[in-house]
Motif scaffolding. Sequence first.
Motif, PDB file in Angstrom:
ATOM      1  N   PHE A   1       0.839  -1.202   0.000  1.00 28.16           N
ATOM      2  CA  PHE A   1       0.000   0.000   0.000  1.00 28.16           C
ATOM      3  C   PHE A   1       0.874   1.252   0.000  1.00 28.16           C
ATOM      4  O   PHE A   1       2.068   1.183   0.156  1.00 28.16           O
ATOM      5  CB  PHE A   1      -0.894   0.002   1.236  1.00 28.16           C
TER       6      PHE A   1
ATOM      7  N   VAL B   1      11.379   4.811   8.010  1.00 25.58           N
ATOM      8  CA  VAL B   1       9.989   4.514   7.659  1.00 25.58           C
ATOM      9  C   VAL B   1       9.931   3.356   6.668  1.00 25.58           C
ATOM     10  O   VAL B   1       9.128   2.432   6.814  1.00 25.58           O
ATOM     11  CB  VAL B   1       9.310   5.768   7.082  1.00 25.58           C
TER      12      VAL B   1
ATOM     13  N   GLY C   1       6.598  10.369   6.469  1.00 28.72           N
ATOM     14  CA  GLY C   1       6.906   9.147   7.199  1.00 28.72           C
ATOM     15  C   GLY C   1       5.909   8.900   8.309  1.00 28.72           C
ATOM     16  O   GLY C   1       5.421   7.775   8.483  1.00 28.72           O
ATOM     17  N   ALA C   2       5.583   9.962   9.048  1.00 28.80           N
ATOM     18  CA  ALA C   2       4.640   9.807  10.157  1.00 28.80           C
ATOM     19  C   ALA C   2       3.286   9.359   9.625  1.00 28.80           C
ATOM     20  O   ALA C   2       2.643   8.455  10.189  1.00 28.80           O
ATOM     21  CB  ALA C   2       4.513  11.120  10.913  1.00 28.80           C
ATOM     22  N   ILE C   3       2.858   9.942   8.489  1.00 30.93           N
ATOM     23  CA  ILE C   3       1.554   9.569   7.928  1.00 30.93           C
ATOM     24  C   ILE C   3       1.596   8.123   7.453  1.00 30.93           C
ATOM     25  O   ILE C   3       0.684   7.335   7.721  1.00 30.93           O
ATOM     26  CB  ILE C   3       1.174  10.520   6.778  1.00 30.93           C
ATOM     27  N   ALA C   4       2.694   7.756   6.757  1.00 30.19           N
ATOM     28  CA  ALA C   4       2.793   6.390   6.232  1.00 30.19           C
ATOM     29  C   ALA C   4       2.793   5.373   7.369  1.00 30.19           C
ATOM     30  O   ALA C   4       2.231   4.294   7.234  1.00 30.19           O
ATOM     31  CB  ALA C   4       4.060   6.250   5.390  1.00 30.19           C
ATOM     32  N   MET C   5       3.422   5.721   8.487  1.00 32.17           N
ATOM     33  CA  MET C   5       3.483   4.767   9.594  1.00 32.17           C
ATOM     34  C   MET C   5       2.150   4.703  10.333  1.00 32.17           C
ATOM     35  O   MET C   5       1.742   3.648  10.810  1.00 32.17           O
ATOM     36  CB  MET C   5       4.565   5.169  10.587  1.00 32.17           C
ATOM     37  N   ALA C   6       1.475   5.850  10.447  1.00 30.26           N
ATOM     38  CA  ALA C   6       0.299   5.890  11.302  1.00 30.26           C
ATOM     39  C   ALA C   6      -0.965   5.411  10.591  1.00 30.26           C
ATOM     40  O   ALA C   6      -1.884   4.923  11.233  1.00 30.26           O
ATOM     41  CB  ALA C   6       0.087   7.305  11.814  1.00 30.26           C
ATOM     42  N   SER C   7      -0.991   5.526   9.236  1.00 30.86           N
ATOM     43  CA  SER C   7      -2.229   5.190   8.546  1.00 30.86           C
ATOM     44  C   SER C   7      -2.480   3.687   8.636  1.00 30.86           C
ATOM     45  O   SER C   7      -1.561   2.890   8.698  1.00 30.86           O
ATOM     46  CB  SER C   7      -2.137   5.616   7.090  1.00 30.86           C
ATOM     47  N   SER C   8      -3.749   3.324   8.602  1.00 32.05           N
ATOM     48  CA  SER C   8      -4.087   1.917   8.818  1.00 32.05           C
ATOM     49  C   SER C   8      -3.739   1.110   7.589  1.00 32.05           C
ATOM     50  O   SER C   8      -3.775   1.597   6.465  1.00 32.05           O
ATOM     51  CB  SER C   8      -5.572   1.783   9.106  1.00 32.05           C
ATOM     52  N   LYS C   9      -3.391  -0.161   7.804  1.00 36.19           N
ATOM     53  CA  LYS C   9      -2.912  -0.967   6.694  1.00 36.19           C
ATOM     54  C   LYS C   9      -4.057  -1.498   5.839  1.00 36.19           C
ATOM     55  O   LYS C   9      -3.875  -1.893   4.709  1.00 36.19           O
ATOM     56  CB  LYS C   9      -2.074  -2.129   7.202  1.00 36.19           C
TER      57      LYS C   9
ATOM     58  N   SER D   1      -6.717   0.153   1.368  1.00 33.81           N
ATOM     59  CA  SER D   1      -5.913  -0.064   0.176  1.00 33.81           C
ATOM     60  C   SER D   1      -5.997   1.163  -0.715  1.00 33.81           C
ATOM     61  O   SER D   1      -6.994   1.873  -0.712  1.00 33.81           O
ATOM     62  CB  SER D   1      -6.398  -1.288  -0.581  1.00 33.81           C
ATOM     63  N   VAL D   2      -4.937   1.363  -1.487  1.00 30.92           N
ATOM     64  CA  VAL D   2      -4.885   2.545  -2.339  1.00 30.92           C
ATOM     65  C   VAL D   2      -5.302   2.165  -3.751  1.00 30.92           C
ATOM     66  O   VAL D   2      -4.780   1.234  -4.302  1.00 30.92           O
ATOM     67  CB  VAL D   2      -3.460   3.128  -2.342  1.00 30.92           C
TER      68      VAL D   2
END
Lengths: 457, 167
Positions: free
Chosen positions: A88, A129, B155-163, B166-167
């Motif tokens: 993703f 990250v 980075g913070a957004i990528a780590m915090a967003s839920s897995k 799906s994009v």
Amino acid sequence: MNALFVICGLGIISLIAEIANFRKWLISIIVLGLLGAAALVVADWNTAVAYYHDMLVFDNFSLAFTGLIIGSSLLWFWTASDFFEALFHKTDKSALILFAIAGGVLMTSFNNMAMLFLGIEILSISLYVLAGSRKEDLGSNEAAFKYFLMGSFATGFLLFGITLVYGATGTFQINTIANYVLTHAGELPSFFYAGALLMLIGLAFKISAVPFHFWAPDVYEGSPTAVTGFMSTVVKIAAIASFFKIFATCFSTIAPVWYTILLVIMVLTLVIANITAVYQNSVKRMLAYSSVGHVGYILLAFLADHKESDGTIFFYLAAYAVSSLAAFGALILVGGKEENTLVERFNGLFKRNPIVAVGLTIALLSLAGIPPLPGFFGKYLVFAMAINNGMIPYVIVAIVTSLIGVYYYFRVIIAMYFKDAVAEPLKVSTSKEVLIVVLILITLALGIFPDFLIQLL
Amino acid sequence: MSSAWLLYCFEAIAALSALGILFVRNVFYGALLLICCLLAIAAVFVFNHAEFVAVTQILVYAGGVLVLIVFGIMLSARHGGKPLVVSHNYLISGVLLSLSILGILIYAISKTVWPSPTALTTQEINIEKVGVHIMSDYLLPFEIAGVLLLVALIGAIAMASSKSKSV
């Protein structure tokens, strides 16, 4: 400088791609942009311009390493195309990778300690990250966290070192520091030497030299294979370029202070990394230790003659980067979804897919240093340089460790050719097959015409 | 003369509160003592004509880092119900290590020849100088720091967003 603008711009474009909905073409845009950046590097050749009050200087050294970083990134985007398809947040990841490349370019072209620090931080934060981009995987989380803690710790050392050097010399400009050290030899305060040694420790962490390597195997193993490939090529090139630049300019005149320490680090790196690699069953971990080991040979060249070794180090890194990318590319193909690829998984690979097997064989032979592949010429140049400077005992150590290297690389090769296949034939897309052929051709070209790269610097 | 005594006063406050952190068991009190220590150091910077560093010290440490620490304590203390307490496990090795560091520092400080203090002739405005430098000599690092912050944000957004999204 223009290449840096292009790379930063590409990073921002890939963020916009999410909003403006052109994700499909993003990778092609990035590849075209990076090709443009490479062309700009070639256009700037032999100009050596200083930008923005001497913050960055793009002399031939910086341009060569920038070109190497961009070239390996291009090949990396090709090997790792699945990394962007499968996971993703495609655009976030490509943006982070591009900013990491920009950080790497800053690390090769800085002329001011502030730029060095910013470059290292941009590169590192992106990688913290990316190392954790497989969120559901515990190993990936561990890798991200370990990398973050160790990386911040190393940055602390580096920053404290920069501060002390600034306190002693009153400037951040590396050329001014070099002049100051030259003119004030003998009357430098002791905290200047402490600062230089702290910077040595901080940068040794970043190039993962023993005994500051303990984070590397875990981080390399836990991160997604594609990211590991990026770390062990692009990141390593940038880190070694900045190490070389700092110690060949600023601290060149106080070489007696760090020479012995670096000598010990070099011998430890060669011996411990290569011996530990023998015991690894996971191919990824083995490649991680081997990448730590290769730093040892580069340090040997640096110690032999820290002023004139840039051409040798550049060629060694180029040879290492191409072979390493090929090895990690094959690892991604063979490993598939599984992250920890044991040696047994390579059993009978030649029968399953001859192209991948031949590509991986050539890459591993080059890493092991078998003639006529570029890895051999890299090692040969390093050893020749060391012998000319009277470092024969260390060359013997290096030759013995590279023989140990042959042993663990051949374990994989033997598994591929002489063990029975356990699985069905391995299907590989055409683009990957073309990539393997291209990598083989580049490897052979580097091996047959090594002069082309060596005479650049 | 009186300003010199005030300076010593602030230095004493900084040293005592730093010492206090060692002996306080509750992590929250430790954080409060840390604020005390950092503010006292900011005052020491002011007395040494480094106003900009003092302001940065208050903004970054007292304002940013300590808020983070207090948040960390608040969120991690939620589970146990009891206050977070530090334990001293490696007393002997810790004391030995800190004594050796103290020895090295004393040795280095006594060996170093410090430049003789000169009285400030004019009352220079430091912050203005810093601003001019940031907008002229150090323009590029200033802008690149923006890239660094952008990377940290992504980075913070990528780590915090839920897995699952799906994009």
